[in-house]
Design a protein around this motif. Sequence first.
Motif, PDB file in Angstrom:
ATOM      1  N   HIS A  14      -2.061   2.840   5.913  1.00 31.39           N
ATOM      2  CA  HIS A  14      -2.283   3.075   4.483  1.00 31.39           C
ATOM      3  C   HIS A  14      -2.169   1.735   3.755  1.00 31.39           C
ATOM      4  O   HIS A  14      -1.091   1.137   3.698  1.00 31.39           O
ATOM      5  CB  HIS A  14      -1.248   4.063   3.943  1.00 31.39           C
ATOM      6  CG  HIS A  14      -1.646   4.710   2.662  1.00 31.39           C
ATOM      7  ND1 HIS A  14      -1.781   4.013   1.481  1.00 31.39           N
ATOM      8  CD2 HIS A  14      -1.965   5.999   2.369  1.00 31.39           C
ATOM      9  CE1 HIS A  14      -2.143   4.831   0.514  1.00 31.39           C
ATOM     10  NE2 HIS A  14      -2.271   6.046   1.023  1.00 31.39           N
ATOM     11  N   PHE A  45      -0.071   5.473   8.600  1.00 29.97           N
ATOM     12  CA  PHE A  45      -0.420   6.783   8.048  1.00 29.97           C
ATOM     13  C   PHE A  45      -0.324   7.804   9.173  1.00 29.97           C
ATOM     14  O   PHE A  45      -1.045   7.716  10.166  1.00 29.97           O
ATOM     15  CB  PHE A  45      -1.834   6.748   7.473  1.00 29.97           C
ATOM     16  CG  PHE A  45      -2.268   8.042   6.846  1.00 29.97           C
ATOM     17  CD1 PHE A  45      -1.806   8.412   5.598  1.00 29.97           C
ATOM     18  CD2 PHE A  45      -3.140   8.893   7.515  1.00 29.97           C
ATOM     19  CE1 PHE A  45      -2.208   9.611   5.020  1.00 29.97           C
ATOM     20  CE2 PHE A  45      -3.549  10.083   6.945  1.00 29.97           C
ATOM     21  CZ  PHE A  45      -3.076  10.443   5.691  1.00 29.97           C
ATOM     22  N   VAL A  50      -6.907   4.514   3.561  1.00 25.38           N
ATOM     23  CA  VAL A  50      -6.441   4.535   4.951  1.00 25.38           C
ATOM     24  C   VAL A  50      -7.526   3.936   5.839  1.00 25.38           C
ATOM     25  O   VAL A  50      -8.708   4.254   5.684  1.00 25.38           O
ATOM     26  CB  VAL A  50      -6.104   5.964   5.414  1.00 25.38           C
ATOM     27  CG1 VAL A  50      -5.715   5.975   6.893  1.00 25.38           C
ATOM     28  CG2 VAL A  50      -4.972   6.538   4.578  1.00 25.38           C
TER      29      VAL A  50
END
Length: 213
Positions: free
Chosen positions: A105, A112, A125
């Motif tokens: 992220h 993430f 992302v």
Amino acid sequence: MRAAGPASAIVLPLKKREYMKKEKPEQFDDIAFRKSLSSQEAFEARTKRGMQPVVDIAGWPYYVNVRWNLLEPRLVMGESKVRPTINLDKDCYHNETGEFSLYYHTKKQAPFEDLDYAASLPKNVVFVKIPGIYELDPVGMAREDQLADPHAYIKKPLQLYHTAAIIELKDSPAMDIIQQNKQELKEWRKLQRQQKNRVPRLLIPRPPGRKKI
């Protein structure tokens, strides 16, 4: 009469003198300084000065810690929060390529981990590919494996600054995961509608005096 210099004085080669001249304390942990090092200079900085390799992930630098298989955040000037450490564990290692991969992220500067529940492309992302640990820090791995020769794992010009490959999610394995999640979500919603439309069964009372079976 000027006194003669000590007989043991050593005149360093020009290249070595230039290397030592540019190695100022404030530059020792500077990214530009790491990038400027040749393979031999990087080897000396790693073995004699203990300078850790750095890997850049989406513009954010991390120290390579081979002892614990970690990427530890390197503090950036003006950074108000501490970024989380990244574990280079077996779950993100690929035997076929010898690389690590993870979803990152870019706004939170952290891995993430919610992709298994995503039914659409998450924002900010990216998919990240990181070189294997023996490429990130071959000298450190030689020490960990207790090898006498620190050159044992050096297969290419040594560097103390690496850059992770950044791949957009639409071109990554995330698309297969998201498509599967969308299909499962569709089936779940269909099941929910069926349950709502189902008429509940009426409980029919037993006749008086009838024994319970």
